[in-house]
Write a protein that holds these residues in place. Structure first.
Motif, PDB file in Angstrom:
ATOM      1  N   ARG A 133       0.839  -1.211   0.000  1.00 31.38           N
ATOM      2  CA  ARG A 133       0.000   0.000   0.000  1.00 31.38           C
ATOM      3  C   ARG A 133       0.869   1.253   0.000  1.00 31.38           C
ATOM      4  O   ARG A 133       0.570   2.226  -0.696  1.00 31.38           O
ATOM      5  N   LEU A 134       1.924   1.260   0.777  1.00 35.02           N
ATOM      6  CA  LEU A 134       2.800   2.422   0.840  1.00 35.02           C
ATOM      7  C   LEU A 134       3.476   2.673  -0.506  1.00 35.02           C
ATOM      8  O   LEU A 134       3.562   3.814  -0.975  1.00 35.02           O
ATOM      9  N   LEU A 135       3.926   1.608  -1.150  1.00 33.62           N
ATOM     10  CA  LEU A 135       4.555   1.743  -2.458  1.00 33.62           C
ATOM     11  C   LEU A 135       3.544   2.212  -3.495  1.00 33.62           C
ATOM     12  O   LEU A 135       3.839   3.089  -4.327  1.00 33.62           O
ATOM     13  N   ASP A 136       2.331   1.667  -3.457  1.00 29.81           N
ATOM     14  CA  ASP A 136       1.281   2.093  -4.384  1.00 29.81           C
ATOM     15  C   ASP A 136       0.949   3.572  -4.186  1.00 29.81           C
ATOM     16  O   ASP A 136       0.712   4.298  -5.160  1.00 29.81           O
ATOM     17  N   LEU A 137       0.922   4.015  -2.924  1.00 31.26           N
ATOM     18  CA  LEU A 137       0.617   5.417  -2.638  1.00 31.26           C
ATOM     19  C   LEU A 137       1.680   6.331  -3.234  1.00 31.26           C
ATOM     20  O   LEU A 137       1.370   7.370  -3.829  1.00 31.26           O
ATOM     21  N   HIS A 138       2.926   5.933  -3.107  1.00 36.47           N
ATOM     22  CA  HIS A 138       4.019   6.711  -3.695  1.00 36.47           C
ATOM     23  C   HIS A 138       3.873   6.782  -5.209  1.00 36.47           C
ATOM     24  O   HIS A 138       4.006   7.854  -5.817  1.00 36.47           O
TER      25      HIS A 138
ATOM     26  N   LEU B 233       4.807  14.686  -0.285  1.00 38.06           N
ATOM     27  CA  LEU B 233       5.791  14.908   0.773  1.00 38.06           C
ATOM     28  C   LEU B 233       5.397  14.133   2.029  1.00 38.06           C
ATOM     29  O   LEU B 233       6.258  13.561   2.714  1.00 38.06           O
ATOM     30  N   LYS B 234       4.101  14.085   2.320  1.00 36.38           N
ATOM     31  CA  LYS B 234       3.641  13.299   3.463  1.00 36.38           C
ATOM     32  C   LYS B 234       3.928  11.816   3.252  1.00 36.38           C
ATOM     33  O   LYS B 234       4.253  11.094   4.207  1.00 36.38           O
ATOM     34  N   THR B 235       3.821  11.357   2.015  1.00 32.78           N
ATOM     35  CA  THR B 235       4.169   9.964   1.734  1.00 32.78           C
ATOM     36  C   THR B 235       5.632   9.711   2.036  1.00 32.78           C
ATOM     37  O   THR B 235       5.996   8.654   2.587  1.00 32.78           O
ATOM     38  N   LEU B 236       6.487  10.651   1.701  1.00 29.74           N
ATOM     39  CA  LEU B 236       7.915  10.483   1.980  1.00 29.74           C
ATOM     40  C   LEU B 236       8.179  10.451   3.485  1.00 29.74           C
ATOM     41  O   LEU B 236       9.041   9.689   3.954  1.00 29.74           O
TER      42      LEU B 236
ATOM     43  N   GLU C 184      13.165   0.412   0.523  1.00 31.35           N
ATOM     44  CA  GLU C 184      14.454   0.740   1.122  1.00 31.35           C
ATOM     45  C   GLU C 184      15.273   1.622   0.188  1.00 31.35           C
ATOM     46  O   GLU C 184      15.964   2.552   0.631  1.00 31.35           O
ATOM     47  N   ASN C 185      15.194   1.359  -1.107  1.00 32.74           N
ATOM     48  CA  ASN C 185      15.892   2.213  -2.070  1.00 32.74           C
ATOM     49  C   ASN C 185      15.324   3.630  -2.043  1.00 32.74           C
ATOM     50  O   ASN C 185      16.074   4.614  -2.122  1.00 32.74           O
ATOM     51  N   LEU C 186      14.001   3.737  -1.947  1.00 30.46           N
ATOM     52  CA  LEU C 186      13.385   5.057  -1.834  1.00 30.46           C
ATOM     53  C   LEU C 186      13.822   5.745  -0.548  1.00 30.46           C
ATOM     54  O   LEU C 186      14.112   6.949  -0.538  1.00 30.46           O
ATOM     55  N   GLN C 187      13.875   4.983   0.521  1.00 26.82           N
ATOM     56  CA  GLN C 187      14.230   5.568   1.810  1.00 26.82           C
ATOM     57  C   GLN C 187      15.655   6.127   1.809  1.00 26.82           C
ATOM     58  O   GLN C 187      15.935   7.158   2.413  1.00 26.82           O
ATOM     59  N   ARG C 188      16.560   5.470   1.094  1.00 28.58           N
ATOM     60  CA  ARG C 188      17.955   5.935   1.050  1.00 28.58           C
ATOM     61  C   ARG C 188      18.082   7.302   0.386  1.00 28.58           C
ATOM     62  O   ARG C 188      19.029   8.040   0.659  1.00 28.58           O
TER      63      ARG C 188
ATOM     64  N   ALA D  37      16.721  13.789  -0.430  1.00 22.24           N
ATOM     65  CA  ALA D  37      16.906  14.480  -1.707  1.00 22.24           C
ATOM     66  C   ALA D  37      15.608  14.524  -2.500  1.00 22.24           C
ATOM     67  O   ALA D  37      15.304  15.519  -3.169  1.00 22.24           O
ATOM     68  N   ALA D  38      14.805  13.451  -2.406  1.00 22.15           N
ATOM     69  CA  ALA D  38      13.541  13.413  -3.138  1.00 22.15           C
ATOM     70  C   ALA D  38      12.582  14.485  -2.623  1.00 22.15           C
ATOM     71  O   ALA D  38      11.888  15.150  -3.407  1.00 22.15           O
ATOM     72  N   GLY D  39      12.525  14.672  -1.303  1.00 16.26           N
ATOM     73  CA  GLY D  39      11.665  15.698  -0.742  1.00 16.26           C
ATOM     74  C   GLY D  39      12.093  17.086  -1.168  1.00 16.26           C
ATOM     75  O   GLY D  39      11.258  17.938  -1.500  1.00 16.26           O
ATOM     76  N   ARG D  40      13.387  17.310  -1.178  1.00 13.95           N
ATOM     77  CA  ARG D  40      13.878  18.623  -1.602  1.00 13.95           C
ATOM     78  C   ARG D  40      13.566  18.869  -3.081  1.00 13.95           C
ATOM     79  O   ARG D  40      13.161  19.969  -3.462  1.00 13.95           O
TER      80      ARG D  40
END
Length: 428
Positions: A192-197, A227-230, A268-272, A276-279
């Motif tokens: 669900r979290l990945l789908d939301l992203h 941004l909330k998803t991140l 985990e790749n997204l989390q790393r 930078a993604a949020g910025r």
């Protein structure tokens, strides 16, 4: 015969510096008393109109049931006119406490509308909204999730063309997905979290590629939602320990290849790269907002500074905070600067980790804070009651892991002392 397994699980203490830098999730375990975030609050499930007595309730249900029979006899069992009567009957049944009957009446009303006007008829909307409100009142979140999926399809599945209703429905559906994640009610939260992203990424791509130009107001809605998803990815994804194969020397996140999870690996790749993604998200939004939209640009810059501050980049955040003050001061928006920076604010100040209704009604604590210029806080928590020393100590630890947006005095970051606050612990 081998005495040692081929793969020896030697846990490596390797972790992303960015993951270590993230602060505590404010709003998840404690929250300031009376603090709410409207964008994360569920739509108000209006209480059904009360009926003065059981006799009146029974009489109304009987009258509506008789009207329904008459309409069926006169117009046939699939007449569109039945839907309105069924909706009224459902409200009456719900008011007298017959929830099961109310569900059946609304389900039949929806069915009749689809038969007569098609699967995506707008006439379904008030009936579906009544269903959502009823399920929320009952606390049946599994059924509510299923209905929200239909709600999303009814309003266009987040695809253009958008009008006000279709866009607000898209934002409501994304908010609901965050609520499910906060409640932990889905057994497959990673998917669900990945789908939301990915839903957000698709939405942002559609907005950016619009030939007529970017609708920066909708772009802002989608950006802040992503941004909330991140924030959730940073908090919910727990990196798996690494194991080293003694034969090859290569690390692996699982000791059995059959345990490999593609969703876990992708998250985990997204989390790393989440900081930078949020910025990048917020920089893209700033590039789309016209220069004359001073307040909207400042709001976006504030979200960027808070994001940096929450990740421990206090020096970089400080420069953005002070730049915001200068811009607001130059633009005649001093009152907004005072509102944002008059006192320290726990982060993130967007409610992404907060779920309404989980606060402990007896868990109110009076706190005295000292917040340093880098946003770190020292708290003196008063137990305010017998047997609450442990809870007070727990709240103190939560506050210590939280980062604050620091206060400012005439455009400069300053430390704050003797800040009085009231916080509630949250039951999870």
């Amino acid at each position: 015969m081998r005495l040692l397994p081929l793969l020896i699980p030697v846990v490596l203490t390797l972790a992303s510096p960015l993951a270590l830098a993230a602060a505590g999730p404010y709003g998840k375990y404690f929250v300031e008393a009376e603090r709410v975030w409207p964008d994360e609050t569920s739509p108000d499930p209006n209480t059904p109109a009360s009926i003065s007595s059981d006799k009146q309730s029974t009489a109304l249900v009987r009258a509506l049931s008789e009207r329904l029979i008459e309409q069926e006899y006169r117009d046939g069992p699939y007449a569109m006119s039945l839907a309105e009567t069924l909706d009224s009957l459902a409200r009456a049944q719900e008011a007298m406490g017959d929830i099961a009957a109310a569900r059946k009446s609304r389900a039949r009303a929806l069915h009749l509308i689809r038969l007569n006007e098609g699967l995506y008829s707008v006439a379904q909307r008030p009936v579906l909204r009544a269903m959502l409100d009823s399920l929320r009142r009952e606390g049946d979140f599994t059924a509510l999730d299923e209905r929200y999926n239909y709600f999303f399809r009814l309003y266009g599945s987040g695809r253009p063309p958008w009008d006000g209703l279709r866009w607000s429905a898209t934002m409501e559906y994304l908010r609901w997905q965050r609520e499910v994640l906060r409640r932990g009610q889905d057994r497959d939260l990673l998917t669900r979290l990945l789908d939301l992203h990915e839903m957000h990424e698709d939405l942002l791509e559609i907005l950016v590629s619009d030939e007529r130009g970017i609708d920066y107001l909708r772009f802002k809605d989608a950006t802040f939602s992503q941004l909330k998803t991140l924030y959730l990815i940073e908090d919910l994804v727990e990196p798996q320990p690494l194991y080293r194969d003694r034969r090859t020397g290569f690390p692996s996140s699982v000791d059995d290849p059959r345990d490999f999870s593609l969703q876990q690996e992708r998250l985990e790749n997204l989390q790393r790269t989440v900081r930078a993604a949020g910025r990048r998200l917020l920089d893209d939004l700033l590039a789309a907002i016209p220069s004359e939209e001073l307040e909207l640009r400042a709001e976006t810059q504030l979200a960027l500074a808070d994001w940096l501050q929450w990740h421990g980049a206090a020096r970089e955040a400080r420069a953005v905070y002070e730049g915001i003050w200068r811009d607001l001061d130059a633009g005649g928006l001093n009152s907004l600067a005072t509102e944002w920076f008059s006192k320290p604010v726990p982060l993130p100040d967007n409610g992404v980790f907060w779920e309404s209704g989980l606060e402990d009604g007896d868990g109110l604590f009076f706190v005295r804070l000292k917040v340093r210029e880098d946003g770190r806080a020292i708290a003196d928590v008063a137990p305010s009651g017998l047997g609450r020393t442990r809870s007070a100590a727990l709240l103190q630890r939560y506050i210590q892991t939280t980062r604050f947006r620091p206060a400012m005095d005439d455009g400069r970051i300053t430390s704050s002392e003797n800040i009085e606050a009231r916080y509630r612990l949250i039951q999870r």
